[in-house]
Every structure is written in C-alpha cells, then in structure tokens.
Scaffold this active site. Structure first.
Site, PDB file in Angstrom:
ATOM      1  N   LYS A   1      34.277  31.377  25.386  1.00 31.88           N
ATOM      2  CA  LYS A   1      34.034  30.764  26.705  1.00 31.88           C
ATOM      3  C   LYS A   1      32.591  31.048  27.086  1.00 31.88           C
ATOM      4  CE  LYS A   1      38.397  30.520  29.283  1.00 31.88           C
ATOM      5  NZ  LYS A   1      39.162  31.025  30.445  1.00 31.88           N
TER       6      LYS A   1
ATOM      7  N   LYS B   1      42.298  40.331  22.902  1.00 30.80           N
ATOM      8  CA  LYS B   1      41.616  39.050  23.134  1.00 30.80           C
ATOM      9  C   LYS B   1      41.583  38.217  21.850  1.00 30.80           C
ATOM     10  CE  LYS B   1      38.229  36.648  25.665  1.00 30.80           C
ATOM     11  NZ  LYS B   1      37.188  36.574  26.668  1.00 30.80           N
TER      12      LYS B   1
ATOM     13  N   ASN C   1      43.390  35.352  31.969  1.00 29.08           N
ATOM     14  CA  ASN C   1      42.894  35.065  33.319  1.00 29.08           C
ATOM     15  C   ASN C   1      43.681  35.843  34.377  1.00 29.08           C
ATOM     16  OD1 ASN C   1      41.770  32.593  35.385  1.00 29.08           O
ATOM     17  ND2 ASN C   1      40.623  32.978  33.523  1.00 29.08           N
TER      18      ASN C   1
ATOM     19  N   ARG D   1      23.718  19.529  21.000  1.00 31.52           N
ATOM     20  CA  ARG D   1      25.194  19.493  20.986  1.00 31.52           C
ATOM     21  C   ARG D   1      25.809  20.647  20.193  1.00 31.52           C
ATOM     22  NH1 ARG D   1      24.395  13.773  20.139  1.00 31.52           N
ATOM     23  NH2 ARG D   1      24.366  12.759  22.177  1.00 31.52           N
TER      24      ARG D   1
ATOM     25  N   GLU E   1      38.736  44.941  32.899  1.00 30.85           N
ATOM     26  CA  GLU E   1      39.196  43.977  31.885  1.00 30.85           C
ATOM     27  C   GLU E   1      39.975  44.697  30.780  1.00 30.85           C
ATOM     28  OE1 GLU E   1      38.938  40.836  32.535  1.00 30.85           O
ATOM     29  OE2 GLU E   1      36.909  40.225  33.132  1.00 30.85           O
TER      30      GLU E   1
ATOM     31  N   HIS F   1      42.342  36.653  37.889  1.00 29.48           N
ATOM     32  CA  HIS F   1      41.061  35.978  38.077  1.00 29.48           C
ATOM     33  C   HIS F   1      41.059  34.898  39.154  1.00 29.48           C
ATOM     34  CE1 HIS F   1      39.888  38.239  34.582  1.00 29.48           C
ATOM     35  NE2 HIS F   1      38.678  37.705  34.587  1.00 29.48           N
TER      36      HIS F   1
ATOM     37  N   HIS G   1      37.780  35.362  41.246  1.00 25.67           N
ATOM     38  CA  HIS G   1      36.676  34.401  41.305  1.00 25.67           C
ATOM     39  C   HIS G   1      36.445  33.927  42.740  1.00 25.67           C
ATOM     40  CE1 HIS G   1      36.738  33.191  36.744  1.00 25.67           C
ATOM     41  NE2 HIS G   1      36.154  34.347  36.968  1.00 25.67           N
TER      42      HIS G   1
ATOM     43  N   HIS H   1      32.012  41.653  38.593  1.00 24.32           N
ATOM     44  CA  HIS H   1      33.158  40.856  38.160  1.00 24.32           C
ATOM     45  C   HIS H   1      34.405  41.731  37.999  1.00 24.32           C
ATOM     46  CE1 HIS H   1      35.438  37.734  36.149  1.00 24.32           C
ATOM     47  NE2 HIS H   1      35.615  38.537  35.109  1.00 24.32           N
TER      48      HIS H   1
ATOM     49  N   GLU I   1      42.552  27.190  25.614  1.00 24.38           N
ATOM     50  CA  GLU I   1      43.346  27.512  26.796  1.00 24.38           C
ATOM     51  C   GLU I   1      44.379  26.430  27.127  1.00 24.38           C
ATOM     52  OE1 GLU I   1      42.325  29.958  30.884  1.00 24.38           O
ATOM     53  OE2 GLU I   1      40.828  28.579  30.114  1.00 24.38           O
TER      54      GLU I   1
ATOM     55  N   ARG J   1      46.239  31.227  26.269  1.00 24.32           N
ATOM     56  CA  ARG J   1      44.993  31.877  26.680  1.00 24.32           C
ATOM     57  C   ARG J   1      44.940  32.157  28.176  1.00 24.32           C
ATOM     58  NH1 ARG J   1      38.799  31.153  24.571  1.00 24.32           N
ATOM     59  NH2 ARG J   1      37.970  32.722  25.984  1.00 24.32           N
TER      60      ARG J   1
HETATM   61  N1  LIG Z   1      33.082  34.366  28.695  1.00 24.51           N
HETATM   62  C1  LIG Z   1      34.099  35.145  28.982  1.00 24.51           C
HETATM   63  O1  LIG Z   1      35.189  35.067  28.377  1.00 24.51           O
HETATM   64  C2  LIG Z   1      33.933  36.182  30.026  1.00 24.51           C
HETATM   65  C3  LIG Z   1      34.870  37.221  30.112  1.00 24.51           C
HETATM   66  C4  LIG Z   1      34.694  38.193  31.089  1.00 24.51           C
HETATM   67  C5  LIG Z   1      33.594  38.145  31.938  1.00 24.51           C
HETATM   68  N2  LIG Z   1      32.708  37.136  31.814  1.00 24.51           N
HETATM   69  C6  LIG Z   1      31.512  37.099  32.653  1.00 24.51           C
HETATM   70  O2  LIG Z   1      30.738  38.249  32.343  1.00 24.51           O
HETATM   71  C7  LIG Z   1      30.001  38.635  33.502  1.00 24.51           C
HETATM   72  C8  LIG Z   1      30.242  40.091  33.780  1.00 24.51           C
HETATM   73  O3  LIG Z   1      29.789  40.862  32.674  1.00 24.51           O
HETATM   74  P1  LIG Z   1      29.066  42.279  32.935  1.00 24.51           P
HETATM   75  O4  LIG Z   1      29.937  43.142  33.738  1.00 24.51           O
HETATM   76  O5  LIG Z   1      28.568  42.746  31.640  1.00 24.51           O
HETATM   77  O6  LIG Z   1      27.904  41.842  33.909  1.00 24.51           O
HETATM   78  P2  LIG Z   1      26.313  41.810  33.787  1.00 24.51           P
HETATM   79  O7  LIG Z   1      25.854  41.108  32.585  1.00 24.51           O
HETATM   80  O8  LIG Z   1      25.865  41.319  35.108  1.00 24.51           O
HETATM   81  O9  LIG Z   1      25.964  43.354  33.630  1.00 24.51           O
HETATM   82  C9  LIG Z   1      26.263  44.235  34.684  1.00 24.51           C
HETATM   83  C10 LIG Z   1      25.053  45.158  34.927  1.00 24.51           C
HETATM   84  O10 LIG Z   1      24.990  46.064  33.826  1.00 24.51           O
HETATM   85  C11 LIG Z   1      23.646  46.110  33.346  1.00 24.51           C
HETATM   86  N3  LIG Z   1      23.681  46.480  31.941  1.00 24.51           N
HETATM   87  C12 LIG Z   1      24.131  45.753  30.900  1.00 24.51           C
HETATM   88  N4  LIG Z   1      24.035  46.457  29.776  1.00 24.51           N
HETATM   89  C13 LIG Z   1      23.511  47.657  30.105  1.00 24.51           C
HETATM   90  C14 LIG Z   1      23.161  48.832  29.374  1.00 24.51           C
HETATM   91  N5  LIG Z   1      23.375  48.917  28.047  1.00 24.51           N
HETATM   92  N6  LIG Z   1      22.611  49.873  30.029  1.00 24.51           N
HETATM   93  C15 LIG Z   1      22.410  49.806  31.377  1.00 24.51           C
HETATM   94  N7  LIG Z   1      22.723  48.726  32.123  1.00 24.51           N
HETATM   95  C16 LIG Z   1      23.271  47.668  31.480  1.00 24.51           C
HETATM   96  C17 LIG Z   1      23.096  44.736  33.626  1.00 24.51           C
HETATM   97  O11 LIG Z   1      21.679  44.758  33.666  1.00 24.51           O
HETATM   98  C18 LIG Z   1      23.736  44.413  34.973  1.00 24.51           C
HETATM   99  O12 LIG Z   1      22.940  44.896  36.031  1.00 24.51           O
HETATM  100  C19 LIG Z   1      30.460  37.737  34.623  1.00 24.51           C
HETATM  101  O13 LIG Z   1      29.542  36.693  34.788  1.00 24.51           O
HETATM  102  C20 LIG Z   1      31.776  37.210  34.120  1.00 24.51           C
HETATM  103  O14 LIG Z   1      32.103  35.970  34.693  1.00 24.51           O
HETATM  104  C21 LIG Z   1      32.859  36.161  30.882  1.00 24.51           C
HETATM  105  O1  LIG Z   2      38.626  34.525  27.969  1.00 28.83           O
HETATM  106  C1  LIG Z   2      39.350  34.093  28.856  1.00 28.83           C
HETATM  107  O2  LIG Z   2      40.059  33.094  28.711  1.00 28.83           O
HETATM  108  C2  LIG Z   2      39.397  34.748  30.173  1.00 28.83           C
HETATM  109  O3  LIG Z   2      39.995  34.240  31.109  1.00 28.83           O
HETATM  110  C3  LIG Z   2      38.684  36.053  30.291  1.00 28.83           C
HETATM  111  C4  LIG Z   2      38.195  36.377  31.682  1.00 28.83           C
HETATM  112  O4  LIG Z   2      38.144  37.797  31.773  1.00 28.83           O
HETATM  113  C5  LIG Z   2      36.791  35.868  31.966  1.00 28.83           C
HETATM  114  O5  LIG Z   2      36.353  36.365  33.197  1.00 28.83           O
HETATM  115  C6  LIG Z   2      36.565  34.380  31.885  1.00 28.83           C
HETATM  116  O6  LIG Z   2      35.190  34.087  31.985  1.00 28.83           O
HETATM  117  C7  LIG Z   2      37.232  33.624  32.981  1.00 28.83           C
HETATM  118  O7  LIG Z   2      37.231  32.300  32.612  1.00 28.83           O
HETATM  119  P1  LIG Z   2      37.425  31.076  33.597  1.00 28.83           P
HETATM  120  O8  LIG Z   2      37.867  30.011  32.681  1.00 28.83           O
HETATM  121  O9  LIG Z   2      38.456  31.461  34.614  1.00 28.83           O
HETATM  122  O10 LIG Z   2      36.119  30.816  34.215  1.00 28.83           O
HETATM  123 ZN   LIG Z   3      37.064  38.355  33.547  1.00 32.58          ZN
END
Ligand SMILES: NC(=O)c1ccc[n+]([C@@H]2O[C@H](COP(=O)([O-])OP(=O)(O)OC[C@H]3O[C@@H](n4cnc5c(N)ncnc54)[C@H](O)[C@@H]3O)[C@@H](O)[C@H]2O)c1
Ligand SMILES: O=C(O)C(=O)C[C@@H](O)[C@H](O)[C@H](O)COP(=O)(O)O
Ligand SMILES: [Zn+2]
Length: 363
Positions: free
Chosen positions: A143, A229, A247, A121, A185, A250, A254, A266, A239, A243
C-alpha cells in the site's frame, strides 16, 4: 548482550519479495544496484546514517544515486512533495529500469512507494524503513499513497516493493513516543492474529518499549508482526476481503488524524481506534468484556493513549471523516471488529446510537 539473529520473511505475490530484518541487512541492497542504474534515494530528514550506508552500497555497484530529502512525518505525504519528486525523476531522465529507494519512517515509504508506482506507470522500489511502524507495517504489503485535505491515504496505489530491508540498530535512536506508536500496529497484529505478541508485551511492557533494552525481543516482535502482515497480503494484496483485518482500529484512527490535521502519531490514533471499535463490538454483543478490558490494559501498559478527549462536540467531524473510510460502501460504514481474540469479522452499518456510545466511551 549478543546481537539478535537476522530474520527473513517471505511475502508471496507476483512477484514476491523478502523482508530482511537484522544487523547487516543493508548488504542485501547491493543486489538492486548495477552499473548506470539511476536510483532516487528519498530520505526523511535526520536519517543520515542509513542514507550514507545505502548510498555507499549502491554506489559500490556502479549505480548513480540521486538523493532527495523530503519534509518530516506527514508533511511528506502531500501532492506538492509528490509532484516535486516527479520533476526530479523527469529532469534526471529516470527510465523503466531505474529504481526508487526510501529511507525513513512510514510516511516516506508510503510517499516513495507511490512515486515508484506512478512514474512511467511503475518502476521498482526498495524500502528501507527506519521506524518500528515502518518495518512492521508501512513498508510491507504494497500500500502506497499520500493524504489529501479530505482524508488520510485517499490517493494511492498497490505497488509492492522488490525488497524491504531494516537493520534494527537504526531504531535505537528513535524517540520513545515514536517507537511506542509503532507498538500499536504490533499489538494490532497480536489482537487480530497472533496472541503470542500480546503475551510477549504483557510479560514486560517496559522492556517492549525500548529496543535497546532487549534487542532480541524487539526483533521477535518485529518478525511476528511482519509475519502476520505477510500472511495476509500474500493472500489478498488488493484488499478484496481478508486484508481488511489489517485495518483494525483504523476507521476511527484516520478520522482522528484528519480532525487533528495530521499532528497525531498514526500509532497513537490506531490505539484509540482499536479501543473505539472494541467498545463498538462489545456494545453490539460480539466482544466480551474481558477482551475489551485487555485492549485498554495492554495499550496503557506501553504508554499508548486509549482516549481522544473532546466529548460530543467532536462527533460530527469524526463521523463525517469516517464516511470516507475505504471500507465504506456507499453510505454504509463497515468496521473490522473482533468476536474473540484473533477472530476478526466485520460489523456493517452499526446503529448511530452505538457509534455515539462507543465514541463517548473513548472521549
Ligand atoms: N502503507 C501501509 O501499509 C502503512 C501501514 C501503516 C502505516 N502507514 C503510514 O505510515 C505512517 C506512519 O509511520 P511512522 O510512524 O514511521 O511515521 P513517520 O515516518 O512520520 O516517522 C515518525 C517519526 O519518527 C522519526 N524517525 C523515523 N525513523 C527514525 C529513526 N531511525 N531515528 C529517529 N527518528 C526516526 C521520523 O523522522 C518522524 O519524525 C503514516 O503515514 C501511516 O499512514 C502506512
Ligand atoms: O496494510 C493494510 O492493509 C493496512 O490497513 C495497514 C494499516 O496499518 C495502514 O495504516 C494502512 O496504511 C491503512 O490503509 P488505508 O487503506 O486504510 O489507507
Ligand atoms: Zn496503520
């Protein structure tokens, strides 16, 4: 060229945490290791440099590192991969004072953050984003989650990390397309809150797409986006309202990611999603033509897509996917829209004709 100065951005919360960005930032990881502490080090394939650095720092504190490599990109954000990590934690006897560390892009920080949120948990996590998108967005804000066959990030939890650490030299080896995806972003933060970001990119878009061309500019853009952020999630972690502005773009993004079976980057999807929602806001009388055009101009200037070809045939699948957006309430679609630069608001239940017209404008 001199190295950019290190930056630390504080994220408020209970507890709060710091985002460290700068050469040598990995040293900050040492404060999260201690003798006997088990550390699950969840890494993306290909991240050998930062993985070796993180292992060395942690082992130097006497921590016991358990390394795991997960599939690349969205292939990591599945229930199967998550279950595999739970098994590892169980076999290795992870307890509540142990730690999960993520090394990789946003896909891995989302996955590892969710493992930390769910194991016993909730155990501590420290996130080491190695992609631009990871450091400016995914690793910050708590998130965490995975995808399901029905949609993007449909399962997850709010679980802030104990720290976010990024040495920007890690970004130097990124494929240009992946780096540019992260710029989507960054530009989102410019549009919703910090127009200086737009001005910095517009002044020399080519320079903004290459972190080795101007490392100081790269760190300035990162720090500004992280600050946007941090300000938002520090005020509204779960959110409840504010927050939602993060999005921006998005809802449509998505949907594209799902319809394309997670083969689209993404950030590329977010770029198209921001143009879609700008078209929607313009047609609803909220956003003026100049700001709509500015979306397309700045996104195109850095090489991001502004359309999702396929025409009207795509609409039923996209519309169905958008219905599962987290901002929807019952059957009511809700969009974050701009009524001016850095002036986000919401548009609820737009007319279906407006939605189709906005889709036509980006297809
Ligand atoms: N939690 C959140 O608030 C939030 C916010 C935005 C996006 N996201 C999520 O994040 C993901 C997208 O992130 P991303 O664009 O980093 O994608 P990713 O993790 O898929 O990385 C993209 C590519 O870059 C490569 N890569 C990463 N670091 C590298 C480096 N230093 N050198 C060379 N290659 C490298 C990876 O191997 C991959 O092929 C999505 O799943 C999205 O939904 C989450
Ligand atoms: O942090 C947030 O809140 C965001 O919405 C950031 C987004 O860039 C990110 O892709 C996030 O993962 C989207 O969240 P979701 O709740 O729509 O899945
Ligand atoms: Zn995003």
């Amino acid at each position: 060229m001199s190295a950019p100065a290190a930056r630390t951005i504080e994220v408020l919360g209970e507890p709060g945490y710091d985002v460290h960005v700068g050469p040598g930032a990995l040293d900050k990881l040492a404060r999260h290791g201690r003798p006997g502490r088990r550390v699950l080090l969840v890494a993306q394939p290909g991240r050998e440099g930062p993985v070796a650095g993180a292992s060395s720092v942690l082992e130097g504190t006497g921590a016991r590192v358990v390394p795991v490599t997960v599939p690349d990109a969205e292939g990591a954000k599945t229930a199967e991969v998550l279950a595999g990590l739970w098994s590892t934690l169980g076999r290795e006897g992870f307890t509540r004072n142990d730690l999960v560390v993520a090394v990789g892009g946003g896909a891995v920080t989302d996955l590892a953050g969710f493992v930390a949120a769910t194991w016993l948990r909730g155990v501590d996590s420290v996130l080491l984003p190695t992609s631009l998108l990871g450091v400016v967005d995914a690793a910050v804000g708590g998130k965490t989650g995975i995808n399901t066959p029905e949609g993007k990030n449909l399962v997850g939890a709010f679980h802030p990390p104990r720290a976010v650490i990024c040495d920007p030299t890690w970004l130097a080896g990124m494929a240009r397309a992946d780096y540019v995806s992260g710029l989507a972003e960054v530009l989102k933060c410019g549009l919703i809150a910090d127009p200086v970001i737009l001005e910095l990119v517009e002044a020399d878009p080519g320079r903004a797409t290459d972190p080795t061309a101007d490392p100081a500019l790269a760190v300035e853009l990162i720090a500004r986006a992280v600050q946007v952020k941090a300000d938002v999630v520090g005020a509204d972690l779960r959110e409840a309202s504010l927050r939602e502005i993060l999005n921006y773009g998005h809802t449509f993004a998505h949907a594209v990611e799902l319809v394309e079976d997670y083969t689209w980057r993404h950030g590329d999807a977010v770029a198209v999603g921001m143009v879609f929602v700008a078209e929607l806001a313009h047609r609803a009388g909220l956003l003026d033509r100049a700001l709509l055009d500015r979306h397309r101009t700045v996104l195109t200037a850095v090489g991001l897509p502004t359309s999702y070809p396929g025409g009207a045939a795509r609409w039923p699948d996209l519309r169905a996917a958008m219905a599962r957006d987290k901002k929807a309430r019952g059957d009511t679609l809700r969009f974050v829209v701009l009524e001016g630069l850095a002036r986000p608001t919401r548009l609820e239940a737009p007319d279906e004709g407006l939605l189709r017209a906005a889709h036509a404008a980006v297809s």
